[in-house]
Scaffold this motif. Structure first.
Motif, short mmCIF file in Angstrom:
data_model
loop_
_atom_site.label_atom_id
_atom_site.label_comp_id
_atom_site.label_asym_id
_atom_site.label_seq_id
_atom_site.Cartn_x
_atom_site.Cartn_y
_atom_site.Cartn_z
N GLY A 150 0.78 -1.23 0.00
CA GLY A 150 0.00 0.00 0.00
C GLY A 150 0.81 1.28 0.00
O GLY A 150 0.25 2.36 0.21
N ASP A 151 2.11 1.18 -0.27
CA ASP A 151 2.95 2.39 -0.31
C ASP A 151 2.82 3.03 -1.70
O ASP A 151 3.17 2.41 -2.71
N TYR A 152 2.35 4.26 -1.74
CA TYR A 152 2.07 4.93 -3.02
C TYR A 152 3.33 5.07 -3.88
O TYR A 152 3.32 4.71 -5.06
N GLU A 153 4.40 5.60 -3.33
CA GLU A 153 5.60 5.85 -4.12
C GLU A 153 6.22 4.54 -4.61
O GLU A 153 6.64 4.43 -5.76
N ASP A 154 6.27 3.53 -3.72
CA ASP A 154 6.82 2.23 -4.13
C ASP A 154 5.98 1.61 -5.24
O ASP A 154 6.51 1.01 -6.19
N THR A 155 4.65 1.71 -5.12
CA THR A 155 3.76 1.14 -6.13
C THR A 155 3.96 1.83 -7.47
O THR A 155 4.06 1.18 -8.53
N LYS A 156 4.05 3.14 -7.44
CA LYS A 156 4.23 3.90 -8.68
C LYS A 156 5.56 3.56 -9.35
O LYS A 156 5.62 3.36 -10.58
N ARG A 157 6.63 3.48 -8.55
CA ARG A 157 7.94 3.13 -9.11
C ARG A 157 7.93 1.72 -9.69
O ARG A 157 8.48 1.48 -10.77
N ALA A 158 7.29 0.78 -8.98
CA ALA A 158 7.25 -0.60 -9.45
C ALA A 158 6.48 -0.72 -10.76
O ALA A 158 6.90 -1.44 -11.68
N LEU A 159 5.37 -0.01 -10.86
CA LEU A 159 4.59 -0.05 -12.09
C LEU A 159 5.38 0.55 -13.25
O LEU A 159 5.40 -0.01 -14.36
N ARG A 160 6.00 1.68 -13.02
CA ARG A 160 6.78 2.30 -14.10
C ARG A 160 7.91 1.38 -14.56
O ARG A 160 8.19 1.25 -15.75
N LYS A 161 8.56 0.71 -13.59
CA LYS A 161 9.64 -0.22 -13.93
C LYS A 161 9.13 -1.34 -14.83
O LYS A 161 9.77 -1.71 -15.83
N THR A 162 7.96 -1.91 -14.50
CA THR A 162 7.40 -2.98 -15.31
C THR A 162 6.94 -2.46 -16.67
O THR A 162 7.13 -3.13 -17.70
N ILE A 163 6.34 -1.29 -16.71
CA ILE A 163 5.89 -0.72 -17.98
C ILE A 163 7.09 -0.52 -18.92
O ILE A 163 7.02 -0.85 -20.11
N GLU A 164 8.19 -0.01 -18.39
CA GLU A 164 9.39 0.17 -19.21
C GLU A 164 9.93 -1.19 -19.68
O GLU A 164 10.36 -1.34 -20.83
N TRP A 165 9.90 -2.19 -18.77
CA TRP A 165 10.36 -3.53 -19.13
C TRP A 165 9.50 -4.14 -20.23
O TRP A 165 10.02 -4.72 -21.19
N ARG A 166 8.19 -3.99 -20.11
CA ARG A 166 7.30 -4.55 -21.13
C ARG A 166 7.48 -3.83 -22.46
O ARG A 166 7.40 -4.46 -23.53
#
Length: 346
Positions: free
Chosen positions: A117-133
């Motif tokens: 539920g950490d907002y900043e961690d969630t946002k960073r993780a999503l961006r990392k996956t989006i860039e990977w995909r």
């Protein structure tokens, strides 16, 4: 982990095969299709074939994070990288990316749960996956690239468990390749395939791992293990429902008992052992790390319907891996997947 996910060193021959298995002395002979039944793989299921396991609801704070992330989507998908040179060798360039279609509420919720539920961690993780995909296009991996990895039927999606989760079968003793990067591509391809065939309300996969022939000879290098685990934890969070290790040898169980106190309780609750000859093992609670028993042993029926579990994993289904039949289904499914993504663009 290589022993769990069908990765590892190629072996010259499996030891002491189960009577139901056709195990030639040379694993490459398993590509021969003579005398094998032509049962196609099972990629679809009806609601009546099982019962959905309730997805853990987000807390009020987690729901607030979800809503914040949704307003960030235009920022998250901005300035994405092009396909990298290495990945371009292995993908179909005509398959669209469709990041916005991937960023569903359910997808974002998995990242919210995984990041506590950490907002900043969630946002960073999503961006990392989006860039990977965007850079690797895992959904666009071509079947011909990974086809060699499953000529012996060492790991594949086929059917569903009692909670309607796709089953990935793993037969480590059927190992036939040595290139770690392509082995990982096949794991990623299989995960993407399973995800495409999850019905609404299902988010996880079940692993049926035949450990009859497990040995330390299947161990993986630290570098390869780290690469695979990074992909799994960073880009497929909350996707493992159950890992059922069937007929584990005694030394495997002993090793697990040594390391299990150091395993995260949530992850530990997903690992289960099965002794097919013992119909009444101690129960294990799946949704928490501390049920009525600390035993990892379960009955086959706790997770699988024996009539829909392959005989080589001690079920009653007479399915045997036939590469020609299975791979035709893979190729046909990929063509349909590609057509559906192209149709969404118009």
């Amino acid at each position: 982990m290589r022993s769990l996910f069908g990765l590892g060193k190629a072996q010259d021959a499996p030891a002491s095969p189960k009577p139901s298995e056709k195990s030639p002395s040379d694993l490459e002979e398993m590509t021969a299709e003579n005398n094998k039944p032509t049962i196609p793989p099972f990629f679809e299921c009806a609601d009546s074939e099982g019962s959905l396991q309730e997805i853990k609801a987000l807390s009020a704070d987690e729901k607030a994070v979800l809503e914040r992330i949704k307003t960030d989507i235009p920022e998250l998908i901005q300035d994405l990288p092009q396909v990298d040179a290495e990945s371009s060798k292995f993908i179909d360039p005509e398959v669209p990316l469709d990041i916005e279609g991937w960023l569903t509420d359910a997808c974002i919720s998995r990242y919210v749960r995984a990041r506590k539920g950490d907002y900043e961690d969630t946002k960073r993780a999503l961006r990392k996956t989006i860039e990977w995909r965007a850079a690797t296009r895992p959904h666009a991996l071509r079947p011909d690239v990974v086809e060699i990895e499953n000529r012996t039927g060492k790991m594949y999606f086929n059917g569903f468990d009692k909670n309607l989760r796709p089953i990935i079968y793993m037969y480590n003793h059927r190992q036939n390749t040595r290139e770690a990067d392509n082995q990982i591509r096949w794991v990623v391809y299989t995960l993407e395939l399973c995800i495409r065939h999850m019905r609404p309300g299902v988010e996880k996969v079940a692993l049926a791992i035949d450990a009859t022939h497990w040995g330390f000879s299947n161990s993986v290098s630290i570098g390869t293990a780290k690469k695979f685990l990074d992909i799994l934890s960073n880009h497929y969070p909350e996707r493992l429902g159950r890992a059922v290790v069937i007929q584990p040898p005694r030394f495997f169980v002993g090793f697990y008992n040594l390391v299990s106190p150091f395993i995260d309780p949530v992850t530990k609750a997903k690992v289960a052992f099965v002794n097919p000859s013992d119909p009444t093992p101690q129960p294990q609670t799946e949704n928490s790390g501390s049920g009525n028993s600390n035993s990892p042993w379960i009955a086959v029926e706790d997770c699988f319907d024996r009539e829909k579990l392959e005989r080589d994993c001690y079920g009653n289904w007479e399915f045997q891996y036939n590469h020609t039949v299975y791979w035709k289904s893979i190729v046909d499914e990929f063509a349909q997947h590609k057509a559906e993504l192209l149709a969404k663009q118009h």
